[in-house]
Design a protein around this motif. Structure first.
Motif, PDB file in Angstrom:
ATOM      1  N   ARG A 155       0.781  -1.089  -0.053  1.00  0.00           N
ATOM      2  CA  ARG A 155      -0.335   0.072   0.071  1.00  0.00           C
ATOM      3  C   ARG A 155       1.094   1.198   0.107  1.00  0.00           C
ATOM      4  NH1 ARG A 155      -5.137   1.705   1.026  1.00  0.00           N
ATOM      5  NH2 ARG A 155      -6.114  -0.264   1.308  1.00  0.00           N
ATOM      6  N   LYS A 156       0.571   2.066  -0.991  1.00  0.00           N
ATOM      7  CA  LYS A 156       1.542   3.223  -0.896  1.00  0.00           C
ATOM      8  C   LYS A 156       1.559   4.375   0.164  1.00  0.00           C
ATOM      9  CE  LYS A 156       1.441   3.445  -6.148  1.00  0.00           C
ATOM     10  NZ  LYS A 156       1.164   4.197  -7.402  1.00  0.00           N
ATOM     11  N   GLU A 157       0.285   4.344   0.524  1.00  0.00           N
ATOM     12  CA  GLU A 157       0.145   5.346   1.707  1.00  0.00           C
ATOM     13  C   GLU A 157      -0.492   4.326   2.985  1.00  0.00           C
ATOM     14  OE1 GLU A 157      -2.086   8.678   0.931  1.00  0.00           O
ATOM     15  OE2 GLU A 157      -0.802   9.399  -0.538  1.00  0.00           O
ATOM     16  N   PRO A 158       0.349   3.618   3.841  1.00  0.00           N
ATOM     17  CA  PRO A 158      -0.087   2.756   4.734  1.00  0.00           C
ATOM     18  C   PRO A 158      -1.078   3.652   5.782  1.00  0.00           C
ATOM     19  CG  PRO A 158       2.220   2.504   4.554  1.00  0.00           C
ATOM     20  CD  PRO A 158       1.784   3.821   3.799  1.00  0.00           C
ATOM     21  N   ARG A 159      -2.150   2.803   6.141  1.00  0.00           N
ATOM     22  CA  ARG A 159      -3.133   3.419   7.029  1.00  0.00           C
ATOM     23  C   ARG A 159      -2.596   3.295   8.788  1.00  0.00           C
ATOM     24  NH1 ARG A 159      -6.735   0.701   7.515  1.00  0.00           N
ATOM     25  NH2 ARG A 159      -5.982  -0.954   6.067  1.00  0.00           N
ATOM     26  N   GLU A 160      -2.866   4.271   9.547  1.00  0.00           N
ATOM     27  CA  GLU A 160      -2.396   4.251  10.848  1.00  0.00           C
ATOM     28  C   GLU A 160      -3.803   3.129  11.517  1.00  0.00           C
ATOM     29  OE1 GLU A 160      -1.866   7.355  12.994  1.00  0.00           O
ATOM     30  OE2 GLU A 160      -0.016   8.245  11.715  1.00  0.00           O
ATOM     31  N   ILE A 161      -3.284   2.431  12.370  1.00  0.00           N
ATOM     32  CA  ILE A 161      -4.419   1.522  13.108  1.00  0.00           C
ATOM     33  C   ILE A 161      -4.078   1.553  14.606  1.00  0.00           C
ATOM     34  CG2 ILE A 161      -4.963  -0.078  11.128  1.00  0.00           C
ATOM     35  CD1 ILE A 161      -3.354  -2.286  12.906  1.00  0.00           C
ATOM     36  N   ASP A 162      -5.236   1.169  15.564  1.00  0.00           N
ATOM     37  CA  ASP A 162      -4.930   1.081  16.771  1.00  0.00           C
ATOM     38  C   ASP A 162      -4.175  -0.246  17.186  1.00  0.00           C
ATOM     39  OD1 ASP A 162      -5.417   0.782  19.477  1.00  0.00           O
ATOM     40  OD2 ASP A 162      -7.265   1.905  19.648  1.00  0.00           O
ATOM     41  N   ALA A 163      -2.965  -0.100  17.362  1.00  0.00           N
ATOM     42  CA  ALA A 163      -2.084  -1.229  17.393  1.00  0.00           C
ATOM     43  C   ALA A 163      -2.606  -2.084  18.890  1.00  0.00           C
ATOM     44  CB  ALA A 163      -0.760  -1.017  17.565  1.00  0.00           C
ATOM     45  N   PHE A 164      -2.877  -1.380  19.810  1.00  0.00           N
ATOM     46  CA  PHE A 164      -3.472  -1.769  21.259  1.00  0.00           C
ATOM     47  C   PHE A 164      -4.765  -2.566  20.842  1.00  0.00           C
ATOM     48  CE2 PHE A 164      -5.622  -1.938  25.148  1.00  0.00           C
ATOM     49  CZ  PHE A 164      -4.846  -2.478  26.133  1.00  0.00           C
TER      50      PHE A 164
END
Length: 250
Positions: free
Chosen positions: A195-204
């Protein structure tokens, strides 16, 4: 006497959900509890129907009744009622691949697609599952083992209004993410490496995804789920429905 699985309180919860025989006279099917225990015994041990212990009754009578309920979607109906207790604050999507035994092949073509796919490992069936916040199945679908996970995601989420959807990278698809966001649900799906622009996710929060992995580990203790022996997808789905129902009773 073979070991039984249902406690009295569990039986009390499902007794009213069981269908009787339709059409004609006669009894409604004998000892319903013993019949359910017989099907659970087959699911747990994966023994041939002919090896069913005699205390459960004549094997062919038990099998015929199981098949009749399968044709009428009675097992799925029981599952549908029990899953009404589901908590959709978080839902988890994933699939598990099940190896098909050689006895699972050879269904007549007129019976339709039997959810079998061929890969390097041989014939397999994939069970796609939506697990709700309590860790139990809310919905499931069967496909051939070659079917990609994301193709079944929208069907699993149909009509649901979850607070958050958790899944692995296989579900990182723009169309699915857009559908989830349209539901005003939180997307907790890591981005694929390309993915060219990785999405941020709630890792916790993503750590909670092990809920569905634990679900698969529990249901595969029933060996009829861990390996597919049924020629008809409807029969295999019936076994999954009764095992998933049993999990709801715990």
């Amino acid at each position: 006497m073979s070991r039984m699985l249902l406690r009295d309180d569990q039986w009390a919860r499902i007794e009213r959900l069981l269908p009787g025989r339709t059409g004609g006279g006669g009894r409604a099917g004998g000892n319903d509890r013993l019949f359910i225990e017989a099907v659970l015994w087959i699911a747990r041990t994966v023994s041939p129907w002919r090896d069913l212990p005699v205390e459960f009754g004549y094997w062919n009578t038990v099998y015929t009744r199981f098949a009749r309920w399968s044709e009428r979607d009675s097992w799925q109906s029981i599952f549908s009622v029990l899953r009404e207790e589901a908590d959709f604050e978080e839902v988890y999507l994933d699939s598990t691949v099940v190896r098909a035994h050689q006895h699972a092949t050879g269904a007549a073509k007129k019976k339709g697609e039997q959810a079998l796919g061929r890969s390097r490992g041989g014939l397999t069936t994939k069970i796609h599952v939506c697990v709700e916040g309590l860790g139990e199945a809310a919905r499931f679908l069967l496909t051939g083992g070659h079917c990609h996970d994301v193709t079944q995601a929208e069907a699993l989420l149909k009509d649901l209004q979850p607070g958050a959807v958790l899944a692995d990278k296989a579900y990182d698809a723009n169309a699915l993410i857009a559908r989830i966001q349209e539901r005003n649900a939180k997307v907790v799906i890591p981005s694929k490496s390309n993915r060219k622009e990785p999405r941020e996710i709630d890792a916790f929060q993503y750590r909670n995804r092990n809920v569905i992995e634990r679900f698969f580990a529990r249901i595969k203790q029933f060996r009829r789920i861990a390996t597919r022996y049924d020629k008809l997808a409807s029969r295999f789905a019936s076994f999954f429905a009764i095992v998933a129902s049993f999990e709801w009773l715990k």
